[in-house]
Design a protein around this motif. Structure first.
Motif, PDB file in Angstrom:
ATOM      1  N   LYS A  30       0.866  -1.173   0.000  1.00  0.00           N
ATOM      2  CA  LYS A  30       0.000   0.000   0.000  1.00  0.00           C
ATOM      3  C   LYS A  30       0.907   1.228   0.000  1.00  0.00           C
ATOM      4  CE  LYS A  30      -3.974  -2.105   2.298  1.00  0.00           C
ATOM      5  NZ  LYS A  30      -3.505  -3.476   2.050  1.00  0.00           N
ATOM      6  N   ALA A  31       1.115   1.769  -1.201  1.00  0.00           N
ATOM      7  CA  ALA A  31       1.906   2.980  -1.388  1.00  0.00           C
ATOM      8  C   ALA A  31       1.148   3.886  -2.338  1.00  0.00           C
ATOM      9  CB  ALA A  31       3.288   2.640  -1.944  1.00  0.00           C
ATOM     10  N   ASP A  32       1.636   5.110  -2.520  1.00  0.00           N
ATOM     11  CA  ASP A  32       0.946   6.033  -3.416  1.00  0.00           C
ATOM     12  C   ASP A  32       0.979   5.554  -4.862  1.00  0.00           C
ATOM     13  OD1 ASP A  32       0.269   8.363  -1.559  1.00  0.00           O
ATOM     14  OD2 ASP A  32       2.411   8.142  -1.201  1.00  0.00           O
ATOM     15  N   VAL A  33       2.113   5.029  -5.278  1.00  0.00           N
ATOM     16  CA  VAL A  33       2.250   4.487  -6.631  1.00  0.00           C
ATOM     17  C   VAL A  33       2.971   3.147  -6.521  1.00  0.00           C
ATOM     18  CG1 VAL A  33       3.209   4.822  -8.938  1.00  0.00           C
ATOM     19  CG2 VAL A  33       2.410   6.806  -7.625  1.00  0.00           C
ATOM     20  N   VAL A  34       2.336   2.074  -6.963  1.00  0.00           N
ATOM     21  CA  VAL A  34       2.940   0.741  -6.948  1.00  0.00           C
ATOM     22  C   VAL A  34       3.088   0.271  -8.388  1.00  0.00           C
ATOM     23  CG1 VAL A  34       2.736  -1.648  -6.198  1.00  0.00           C
ATOM     24  CG2 VAL A  34       1.907   0.196  -4.711  1.00  0.00           C
ATOM     25  N   VAL A  35       4.305  -0.100  -8.768  1.00  0.00           N
ATOM     26  CA  VAL A  35       4.578  -0.527 -10.144  1.00  0.00           C
ATOM     27  C   VAL A  35       5.110  -1.957 -10.120  1.00  0.00           C
ATOM     28  CG1 VAL A  35       5.954  -0.124 -12.210  1.00  0.00           C
ATOM     29  CG2 VAL A  35       5.082   1.826 -10.889  1.00  0.00           C
ATOM     30  N   PRO A  36       4.400  -2.908 -10.742  1.00  0.00           N
ATOM     31  CA  PRO A  36       4.923  -4.276 -10.835  1.00  0.00           C
ATOM     32  C   PRO A  36       5.999  -4.378 -11.903  1.00  0.00           C
ATOM     33  CG  PRO A  36       2.804  -4.132 -11.929  1.00  0.00           C
ATOM     34  CD  PRO A  36       3.067  -2.774 -11.335  1.00  0.00           C
ATOM     35  N   CYS A  37       6.951  -5.268 -11.685  1.00  0.00           N
ATOM     36  CA  CYS A  37       8.048  -5.462 -12.641  1.00  0.00           C
ATOM     37  C   CYS A  37       8.304  -6.960 -12.812  1.00  0.00           C
ATOM     38  CB  CYS A  37       9.314  -4.760 -12.160  1.00  0.00           C
ATOM     39  SG  CYS A  37      10.722  -4.948 -13.274  1.00  0.00           S
ATOM     40  N   GLY A  38       7.704  -7.539 -13.829  1.00  0.00           N
ATOM     41  CA  GLY A  38       7.954  -8.932 -14.141  1.00  0.00           C
ATOM     42  C   GLY A  38       7.605  -9.868 -13.017  1.00  0.00           C
ATOM     43  N   ALA A  56      13.582  -8.377 -16.665  1.00  0.00           N
ATOM     44  CA  ALA A  56      14.542  -7.571 -17.414  1.00  0.00           C
ATOM     45  C   ALA A  56      13.850  -6.794 -18.531  1.00  0.00           C
ATOM     46  CB  ALA A  56      15.638  -8.460 -17.985  1.00  0.00           C
ATOM     47  N   GLN A  57      12.933  -7.445 -19.232  1.00  0.00           N
ATOM     48  CA  GLN A  57      12.224  -6.793 -20.330  1.00  0.00           C
ATOM     49  C   GLN A  57      11.448  -5.572 -19.860  1.00  0.00           C
ATOM     50  OE1 GLN A  57       9.821 -10.023 -21.754  1.00  0.00           O
ATOM     51  NE2 GLN A  57      11.283 -10.621 -23.334  1.00  0.00           N
ATOM     52  N   THR A  58      10.913  -5.624 -18.652  1.00  0.00           N
ATOM     53  CA  THR A  58      10.011  -4.563 -18.177  1.00  0.00           C
ATOM     54  C   THR A  58      10.668  -3.595 -17.198  1.00  0.00           C
ATOM     55  OG1 THR A  58       9.197  -6.037 -16.420  1.00  0.00           O
ATOM     56  CG2 THR A  58       7.981  -6.027 -18.492  1.00  0.00           C
ATOM     57  N   LEU A  59      11.945  -3.803 -16.852  1.00  0.00           N
ATOM     58  CA  LEU A  59      12.582  -3.006 -15.804  1.00  0.00           C
ATOM     59  C   LEU A  59      12.580  -1.509 -16.111  1.00  0.00           C
ATOM     60  CD1 LEU A  59      14.208  -2.745 -13.180  1.00  0.00           C
ATOM     61  CD2 LEU A  59      16.283  -3.154 -14.536  1.00  0.00           C
ATOM     62  N   TYR A  60      13.074  -1.126 -17.285  1.00  0.00           N
ATOM     63  CA  TYR A  60      13.193   0.299 -17.581  1.00  0.00           C
ATOM     64  C   TYR A  60      11.824   0.954 -17.762  1.00  0.00           C
ATOM     65  CZ  TYR A  60      18.205  -0.476 -18.152  1.00  0.00           C
ATOM     66  OH  TYR A  60      19.518  -0.799 -17.943  1.00  0.00           O
ATOM     67  N   GLN A  61      10.889   0.207 -18.352  1.00  0.00           N
ATOM     68  CA  GLN A  61       9.529   0.728 -18.443  1.00  0.00           C
ATOM     69  C   GLN A  61       8.967   0.970 -17.047  1.00  0.00           C
ATOM     70  OE1 GLN A  61       7.314   1.543 -21.149  1.00  0.00           O
ATOM     71  NE2 GLN A  61       6.220   2.358 -19.379  1.00  0.00           N
ATOM     72  N   ALA A  62       9.240   0.039 -16.120  1.00  0.00           N
ATOM     73  CA  ALA A  62       8.754   0.198 -14.744  1.00  0.00           C
ATOM     74  C   ALA A  62       9.372   1.422 -14.084  1.00  0.00           C
ATOM     75  CB  ALA A  62       9.069  -1.062 -13.937  1.00  0.00           C
ATOM     76  N   LEU A  63      10.685   1.615 -14.244  1.00  0.00           N
ATOM     77  CA  LEU A  63      11.339   2.780 -13.650  1.00  0.00           C
ATOM     78  C   LEU A  63      10.796   4.076 -14.240  1.00  0.00           C
ATOM     79  CD1 LEU A  63      15.025   1.505 -13.439  1.00  0.00           C
ATOM     80  CD2 LEU A  63      13.485   1.953 -11.512  1.00  0.00           C
ATOM     81  N   ARG A  64      10.550   4.076 -15.548  1.00  0.00           N
ATOM     82  CA  ARG A  64      10.013   5.275 -16.186  1.00  0.00           C
ATOM     83  C   ARG A  64       8.563   5.544 -15.769  1.00  0.00           C
ATOM     84  NH1 ARG A  64      12.296   7.711 -20.886  1.00  0.00           N
ATOM     85  NH2 ARG A  64      14.439   7.008 -21.216  1.00  0.00           N
ATOM     86  N   SER A  65       7.869   4.526 -15.282  1.00  0.00           N
ATOM     87  CA  SER A  65       6.472   4.698 -14.876  1.00  0.00           C
ATOM     88  C   SER A  65       6.321   5.680 -13.720  1.00  0.00           C
ATOM     89  CB  SER A  65       5.863   3.352 -14.477  1.00  0.00           C
ATOM     90  OG  SER A  65       5.809   2.478 -15.573  1.00  0.00           O
ATOM     91  N   PHE A  66       7.393   5.885 -12.968  1.00  0.00           N
ATOM     92  CA  PHE A  66       7.315   6.811 -11.833  1.00  0.00           C
ATOM     93  C   PHE A  66       7.425   8.274 -12.260  1.00  0.00           C
ATOM     94  CE2 PHE A  66       8.842   2.865  -9.823  1.00  0.00           C
ATOM     95  CZ  PHE A  66       7.868   2.722  -8.843  1.00  0.00           C
ATOM     96  N   GLU A  67       7.887   8.504 -13.512  1.00  0.00           N
ATOM     97  CA  GLU A  67       8.007   9.880 -13.988  1.00  0.00           C
ATOM     98  C   GLU A  67       6.628  10.528 -14.040  1.00  0.00           C
ATOM     99  OE1 GLU A  67      11.158  11.323 -14.774  1.00  0.00           O
ATOM    100  OE2 GLU A  67      11.697   9.491 -13.719  1.00  0.00           O
ATOM    101  N   ASN A  68       6.558  11.777 -13.718  1.00  0.00           N
ATOM    102  CA  ASN A  68       5.319  12.563 -13.763  1.00  0.00           C
ATOM    103  C   ASN A  68       4.251  12.065 -12.799  1.00  0.00           C
ATOM    104  OD1 ASN A  68       6.421  14.110 -15.960  1.00  0.00           O
ATOM    105  ND2 ASN A  68       5.842  12.455 -17.347  1.00  0.00           N
ATOM    106  N   LYS A  69       4.632  11.239 -11.830  1.00  0.00           N
ATOM    107  CA  LYS A  69       3.680  10.789 -10.814  1.00  0.00           C
ATOM    108  C   LYS A  69       3.835  11.574  -9.512  1.00  0.00           C
ATOM    109  CE  LYS A  69       1.868   7.520 -13.322  1.00  0.00           C
ATOM    110  NZ  LYS A  69       2.201   6.109 -13.146  1.00  0.00           N
ATOM    111  N   GLY A  70       4.845  12.435  -9.452  1.00  0.00           N
ATOM    112  CA  GLY A  70       5.024  13.287  -8.287  1.00  0.00           C
ATOM    113  C   GLY A  70       5.517  12.580  -7.045  1.00  0.00           C
ATOM    114  N   VAL A  71       6.131  11.397  -7.206  1.00  0.00           N
ATOM    115  CA  VAL A  71       6.621  10.691  -6.023  1.00  0.00           C
ATOM    116  C   VAL A  71       7.876  11.378  -5.486  1.00  0.00           C
ATOM    117  CG1 VAL A  71       5.620   8.466  -6.667  1.00  0.00           C
ATOM    118  CG2 VAL A  71       7.934   9.033  -7.420  1.00  0.00           C
ATOM    119  N   ASP A  72       8.031  11.330  -4.168  1.00  0.00           N
ATOM    120  CA  ASP A  72       9.189  11.937  -3.511  1.00  0.00           C
ATOM    121  C   ASP A  72      10.295  10.926  -3.261  1.00  0.00           C
ATOM    122  OD1 ASP A  72       8.017  14.632  -3.008  1.00  0.00           O
ATOM    123  OD2 ASP A  72       6.602  13.471  -1.798  1.00  0.00           O
TER     124      ASP A  72
END
Length: 353
Positions: free
Chosen positions: A283-291, A300-316
């Motif tokens: 339970k966090a403000d933004v949770v992103v699954p990665c493979g 590995a295929q989804t790692l960078y997409q997952a990291l980029r998913s946090f952009e523009n989400k305003g996480v600290d």
């Protein structure tokens, strides 16, 4: 600068695709920088022999000039143009894994590539990508192509053309969109100028795969030790990182959740990266699954997409679970450790259940 955009599929010689490959190659011939797909990540390529062309890569990315580049080739004849004293282990690895996600370090042929490519070293990093659009672009351009990942320096590497557009639209002459990449993390880098050969960067080919072909290989201490000076392209600086600070968290799910709760109570917006098996438990403000922990290749295929998913989400702040290190998991953890600047919070023994 207006960035040209071409969309191609794997049938690169078709009536639809071939003229677009030719147009992109013409820009390479004119010493421009063009982004293109490989099986690992998108690369930003330019004529490896031209100082003018290679300088445009560094300028577009904001990449430090002392960070060497990988040269991409389409034929073994091109390797002979730029490398000398090719060892027997290197020959075995090339004929096993090329085309593919493996970069080998050779002694360079004097004058064959720009000194900007090698950062003044007497060695050169070379690979043959396993992607039809990349190979066609290299062949059509008539040049070995120097190419780091096609992103702003320090950010997560791009695995789609959209990622490249987000980072480099207006900063490069063209982008060849060949769809999502397959491997998802960069190539493994092996120094074949030493005995035994040394893995400088883990990647799409595992240590176990390499040792099955040539026997024992060593590993650069800089892979695991932030204080050691790395020798591989792309390993010297903070890399692969989202905008918010990232911390690896090594512990039980309940303990990690307490860390999240503490940050949220302090008023911070918290992101959480986790494999599919546990992502839904947080339970966090933004949770992103990665493979999945059970399928490291998918992670590995989804790692960078997952990291980029946090952009523009305003996480600290972002927390990430650690992943198993077996096989390509070594590359996943290497990228996460680099993205986190080796910051890792481990659960104290007293808190373990």
């Amino acid at each position: 600068m207006k960035t040209k955009y071409w969309s191609v599929d794997n049938d690169v010689n078709s009536e639809k695709n071939y003229p677009q490959i030719v147009e992109a190659a013409q820009l390479i011939k004119k010493n421009e920088a063009v982004a293109f797909p490989t099986e690992t990540v998108y690369g930003l390529g330019a004529n490896a022999a031209s100082d003018e062309a290679v300088a445009k890569i560094f300028a577009a990315k904001g990449r430090p000039a002392d960070n060497p580049l990988i040269v991409h080739i389409a034929t073994f004849q091109q390797l002979e143009q730029i490398a000398v004293d090719i060892s027997e282990p290197a020959m075995k690895l090339m004929h096993t894994f090329w085309p593919g996600p493996l970069t080998l370090i050779f002694y360079k042929k004097p004058g064959a590539v720009s000194d900007l490519v090698t950062a003044g070293l007497d060695t050169v990093a070379v690979r043959m990508p396993d992607h039809p659009a990349a190979l066609a672009l290299i062949r059509e351009s008539g040049h070995p192509i120097a190419a780091p990942s096609a992103n702003k320096s320090g950010k997560p590497s791009p695995t789609t053309a959209k990622h490249v557009l987000d980072d480099l639209d207006g900063a490069v002459s063209g982008i060849v969109d060949g769809g999502p990449t397959g491997v998802g993390v960069e190539s493994t880098v092996v120094d074949c100028t030493v005995e035994p050969p040394v893995i400088l960067r883990p990647g799409g080919i595992s240590k176990e795969d390499i040792e099955a072909i040539i026997g024992h290989v060593a590993e650069d201490p800089a892979i695991a030790n932030a204080e050691s000076k790395p020798k591989a392209p792309g390993m010297k600086y903070r890399h692969y990182a989202p905008a918010a600070p990232l911390y690896l968290v090594d512990g039980e799910q309940q303990w990690i959740q307490r860390l999240i709760d503490e940050q949220m109570k302090a008023g911070l917006k918290v992101g959480m990266l986790a494999p599919g098996e546990t992502a839904s438990l947080y339970k966090a403000d933004v949770v992103v699954p990665c493979g999945s922990k059970a399928d490291p290749k998918r992670s590995a295929q989804t790692l960078y997409q997952a990291l980029r998913s946090f952009e523009n989400k305003g996480v600290d702040i972002i927390y990430s679970e650690v992943f198993p290190r077996a096989g390509v998991g070594a590359a996943i953890m290497n990228r996460l450790e680099k993205a986190a600047s080796h910051r890792c919070i481990k659960q104290p023994m007293k808190d373990q259940g």
